[in-house]
Design an enzyme around this catalytic site. Structure first.
Site, PDB file in Angstrom:
ATOM      1  N   ASP A 183    -113.774 -20.820  -1.886  1.00 29.84           N
ATOM      2  CA  ASP A 183    -114.815 -20.355  -2.734  1.00 29.84           C
ATOM      3  C   ASP A 183    -115.860 -19.244  -2.205  1.00 29.84           C
ATOM      4  OD1 ASP A 183    -115.777 -20.352  -5.230  1.00 29.84           O
ATOM      5  OD2 ASP A 183    -117.410 -21.809  -4.919  1.00 29.84           O
ATOM      6  N   MET A 233    -121.823 -28.447  -7.988  1.00 29.69           N
ATOM      7  CA  MET A 233    -121.362 -29.518  -7.373  1.00 29.69           C
ATOM      8  C   MET A 233    -122.498 -30.527  -7.027  1.00 29.69           C
ATOM      9  SD  MET A 233    -117.900 -29.488  -7.070  1.00 29.69           S
ATOM     10  CE  MET A 233    -117.610 -30.622  -5.663  1.00 29.69           C
TER      11      MET A 233
END
Length: 437
Positions: free
Chosen positions: A142, A30
């Site tokens: 996550d 990310m």
């Protein structure tokens, strides 16, 4: 596609005229994380910059803003603190506290399966953080070893809420796309069901399995179809069937947390804490020691020293006294002493004048303050004497002696005496284990 400029160009760049980027810490799917200087408050922080291809995606940008909202709504010692968020040169960024230490994945990869008491510290800390996170209506989504930071003080911190979303928000994941690391995904996520708190608890179970065995329950593979079929139809293989040598309570907890059906898992992180055997103070000290040992064992990779920047203030676990301390970064302008056991030739009376058992806590605080200022040679001299005096008076597992020995090892590692430091860290680990038995 990466950031709209190269990594080298970012060295010395200032984000929004406030956060001067110092050096690269790491990079993930990310974004990229840098150590930075907050020019307004004069403190070191971590700045996470989204990758260019991510920032240009409207849905991902929305997810990024929800990450900031999720983190800002939670204030807890076991959850990374968010300081600021914004957009810089069309790139979204987060400003977070800068933590020392290692991520849990690196710790397990270096040490192998962890001691049961240390495992209990990690599970308790993760679940305590999740209780606070879930109370604000947030899911992490996550959870895996690499998203858990462990500091040298033994503090466990949940981080990288890159996939966190507000429970009440609508799902914006594009059809057919998968968020998260495949081998850590819960079965219900693979089936396309809406995640719940039990989904995060599945992540805790996978982490617990990894710590107990030294390996993840499902290995990384390029055959995603096969992995997903196994996740949905078989799930994580129960440890109770294969590892009778492991602590029964932790094995049972791991199997419950990784149950194939979400309804067969604990209902909440608070429920896990109710049934978890509480770790001891020596367990927490051992965790911090293992982090320091693992850092010394790691081969140089050209990245930042994980102990060269400040950590949160923490408390050394002890029975007779407490000591607040924090790691701080200082240039090394001193040499290793000619003898790290320079007080060994002093008589007991002389050493008692340096550090008697009555004033040992005070002298310990003084020595730690010296270490924080960068006077590692002088601090090592005092800490060596403290260790000897307190050990002679109260035995090798005396809390003050252990704390002094731990900090002596820290000073030696800063002075470049890694073998001596590693030896002392190992002694602390052995003695804290003896104390806990």
């Amino acid at each position: 596609m990466g950031l709209p400029w190269g990594h080298q160009e970012l060295q010395g760049e200032t984000v929004e005229d406030r956060y001067q980027l110092v050096r690269l810490i790491g990079s993930g799917g990310m974004g990229t994380v840098y150590e930075a200087e907050d020019l307004m408050l004069r403190r070191r922080v971590a700045v996470k910059l989204m990758h260019g291809s991510v920032s240009s995606d409207e849905n991902t940008g929305e997810r990024f803003l929800r990450e900031a909202m999720a983190m800002a709504r939670t204030s807890h010692p076991n959850v990374v603190a968010l300081h600021d968020a914004g957009v810089f040169r069309h790139t979204s960024y987060l400003v977070m506290e800068l933590l020392d230490g290692l991520d849990l994945g690196v710790l397990v990869n270096t040490q192998g399966a962890l001691p049961p008491g240390v495992i209990r510290v990690v599970v308790e800390s993760i679940c305590s953080g999740l209780v606070a996170v879930h109370q604000t209506g947030v899911l992490h989504r996550d959870l895996k070893p690499h998203n858990v930071r462990v500091t040298a003080a033994g503090l466990v911190v949940l981080q990288d809420f890159g996939l966190a979303r507000l429970v009440e928000a609508s799902m914006i994941t594009a059809a057919g796309s998968v968020l998260g690391t495949p081998q850590y995904l819960a079965p219900e996520v693979v089936r396309g069901e809406r995640p719940t708190q039990r989904t995060d608890l599945y992540g805790v179970g996978v982490i617990l399995y990894h710590m107990l065995t030294g390996r993840p329950p499902l290995e990384r593979t390029d055959n995603l179809a096969g992995l997903f079929f196994r996740l949905v139809n078989q799930g994580v293989p129960p440890l109770a069937d294969s590892r009778p040598d492991l602590p029964a309570d932790l094995v049972a907890l791991s199997d419950r947390l990784t149950a194939l059906r979400a309804e067969d898992r604990p209902a909440s992180a608070a429920e896990v804490l109710e049934h978890l055997t509480r770790p001891t103070d020596p367990d927490r000290m051992t965790l911090g020691t293992l982090v320091r040992i693992s850092a010394l064992k790691r081969p140089p990779d050209g990245r930042a020293d994980p102990f060269d920047f400040p950590s949160r203030t923490a408390v050394v676990p002890r029975r007779s006294t407490s000591l607040s301390y924090s790691y701080a970064r200082h240039p090394l302008a001193v040499r290793v002493p000619s003898s790290t056991s320079s007080t060994a030739t002093l008589s007991p009376a002389t050493r008692l004048r340096l550090a008697s058992t009555a004033d040992a806590p005070t002298r310990l605080r003084e020595a730690v303050a010296l270490a924080q200022r960068g006077d590692h040679s002088e601090a090592a001299y005092i800490l060596d004497a403290l260790t000897k005096v307190c050990t002679e008076a109260s035995g090798p597992t005396d809390p003050t002696a252990l704390a002094a020995q731990f900090w002596h090892a820290v000073c030696l590692s800063k002075l470049g005496a890694a073998p001596q430091a590693l030896h002392l860290f190992a002694q602390v680990t052995d003695r804290t284990s003896e104390e806990g038995n």
